[in-house]
Scaffold this motif. Structure first.
Motif, mmCIF file in Angstrom:
data_model
loop_
_atom_site.group_PDB
_atom_site.id
_atom_site.type_symbol
_atom_site.label_atom_id
_atom_site.label_comp_id
_atom_site.label_asym_id
_atom_site.label_seq_id
_atom_site.Cartn_x
_atom_site.Cartn_y
_atom_site.Cartn_z
ATOM 1 N N UNK A 228 0.840 -1.202 0.000
ATOM 2 C CA UNK A 228 0.000 0.000 0.000
ATOM 3 C C UNK A 228 0.878 1.255 0.000
ATOM 4 N N UNK A 229 0.355 2.306 -0.544
ATOM 5 C CA UNK A 229 1.075 3.578 -0.589
ATOM 6 C C UNK A 229 0.469 4.498 0.464
ATOM 7 N N UNK A 230 1.039 4.471 1.663
ATOM 8 C CA UNK A 230 0.430 5.212 2.772
ATOM 9 C C UNK A 230 0.374 6.709 2.494
ATOM 10 N N UNK A 231 -0.752 7.275 2.818
ATOM 11 C CA UNK A 231 -0.987 8.708 2.750
ATOM 12 C C UNK A 231 -1.036 9.295 1.344
ATOM 13 N N UNK A 232 -0.681 8.547 0.311
ATOM 14 C CA UNK A 232 -0.703 9.139 -1.019
ATOM 15 C C UNK A 232 -2.119 9.444 -1.494
ATOM 16 N N UNK A 233 -3.051 8.556 -1.228
ATOM 17 C CA UNK A 233 -4.431 8.833 -1.619
ATOM 18 C C UNK A 233 -4.963 10.064 -0.894
ATOM 19 N N UNK A 234 -4.649 10.155 0.399
ATOM 20 C CA UNK A 234 -5.084 11.325 1.168
ATOM 21 C C UNK A 234 -4.411 12.591 0.654
ATOM 22 N N UNK A 235 -3.124 12.506 0.330
ATOM 23 C CA UNK A 235 -2.400 13.663 -0.193
ATOM 24 C C UNK A 235 -2.998 14.117 -1.526
ATOM 25 N N UNK A 236 -3.277 13.172 -2.400
ATOM 26 C CA UNK A 236 -3.871 13.501 -3.700
ATOM 27 C C UNK A 236 -5.239 14.146 -3.500
ATOM 28 N N UNK A 237 -6.023 13.600 -2.567
ATOM 29 C CA UNK A 237 -7.357 14.139 -2.293
ATOM 30 C C UNK A 237 -7.288 15.573 -1.778
ATOM 31 N N UNK A 238 -6.214 15.933 -1.075
ATOM 32 C CA UNK A 238 -6.029 17.305 -0.594
ATOM 33 C C UNK A 238 -5.401 18.196 -1.668
ATOM 34 N N UNK A 239 -4.413 17.648 -2.362
ATOM 35 C CA UNK A 239 -3.627 18.432 -3.311
ATOM 36 C C UNK A 239 -4.422 18.864 -4.538
ATOM 37 N N UNK A 240 -5.144 17.926 -5.133
ATOM 38 C CA UNK A 240 -5.854 18.232 -6.381
ATOM 39 C C UNK A 240 -6.810 19.421 -6.236
ATOM 40 N N UNK A 241 -7.670 19.437 -5.233
ATOM 41 C CA UNK A 241 -8.554 20.596 -5.090
ATOM 42 C C UNK A 241 -7.789 21.887 -4.777
ATOM 43 N N UNK A 242 -6.691 21.768 -4.028
ATOM 44 C CA UNK A 242 -5.898 22.956 -3.712
ATOM 45 C C UNK A 242 -5.312 23.582 -4.976
ATOM 46 N N UNK B 13 -10.069 19.543 -8.557
ATOM 47 C CA UNK B 13 -11.148 18.674 -8.115
ATOM 48 C C UNK B 13 -10.625 17.252 -7.937
ATOM 49 N N UNK B 14 -11.510 16.289 -8.099
ATOM 50 C CA UNK B 14 -11.117 14.886 -7.935
ATOM 51 C C UNK B 14 -10.372 14.406 -9.177
ATOM 52 N N UNK B 15 -9.220 13.742 -8.970
ATOM 53 C CA UNK B 15 -8.432 13.231 -10.093
ATOM 54 C C UNK B 15 -8.101 11.759 -9.871
ATOM 55 N N UNK B 16 -7.914 11.059 -10.973
ATOM 56 C CA UNK B 16 -7.514 9.656 -10.940
ATOM 57 C C UNK B 16 -6.029 9.615 -11.312
ATOM 58 N N UNK B 17 -5.174 9.392 -10.332
ATOM 59 C CA UNK B 17 -3.732 9.397 -10.555
ATOM 60 C C UNK B 17 -3.234 7.962 -10.723
ATOM 61 N N UNK B 18 -2.565 7.651 -11.832
ATOM 62 C CA UNK B 18 -1.988 6.315 -12.018
ATOM 63 C C UNK B 18 -0.701 6.193 -11.198
ATOM 64 N N UNK B 19 -0.866 5.950 -9.903
ATOM 65 C CA UNK B 19 0.265 5.978 -8.967
ATOM 66 C C UNK B 19 1.404 5.043 -9.349
ATOM 67 N N UNK B 20 1.110 3.786 -9.482
ATOM 68 C CA UNK B 20 2.177 2.801 -9.744
ATOM 69 C C UNK B 20 2.952 3.125 -11.023
#
Length: 81
Positions: free
Chosen positions: A5-19, A23-30
């Motif tokens: 799992x990629x800890x905190x990355x989903x939460x970071x993306x959820x905060x960063x994108x709107x900032x 809005x909501x984005x689908x990031x191809x993390x891997x």
């Protein structure tokens, strides 16, 4: 890259994108993390995030992340020859 799992990355993306007004984005993390790692190890460490930024610009213009990864892999292989 592992399937850990990629800890905190989903939460970071959820905060960063709107900032950034996205809005909501689908990031191809891997794929992006793998790409950044490959460039950092085979070109230069600072080239990793710079490459990821340029990939973002290309994706914004319609290029698929997978196609960008393939093109960059080719560049890395050509440099090694």
């Amino acid at each position: 890259m592992s399937d850990k799992p990629l800890p905190n990355l989903d939460a970071w993306i959820a905060e960063l994108a709107p900032a950034l007004g996205l809005g909501e984005v689908d990031v191809p993390l891997r794929p992006l993390l793998d790409l950044t790692r490959d460039v950092a190890h085979n070109v230069a460490r600072p080239a990793g995030p710079i490459t990821t930024y340029i990939v973002g610009l290309a994706v914004a213009q319609g290029l698929a992340v997978e196609d960008a990864h393939a093109a960059i892999t080719t560049l890395i292989q050509e440099r090694a020859e």
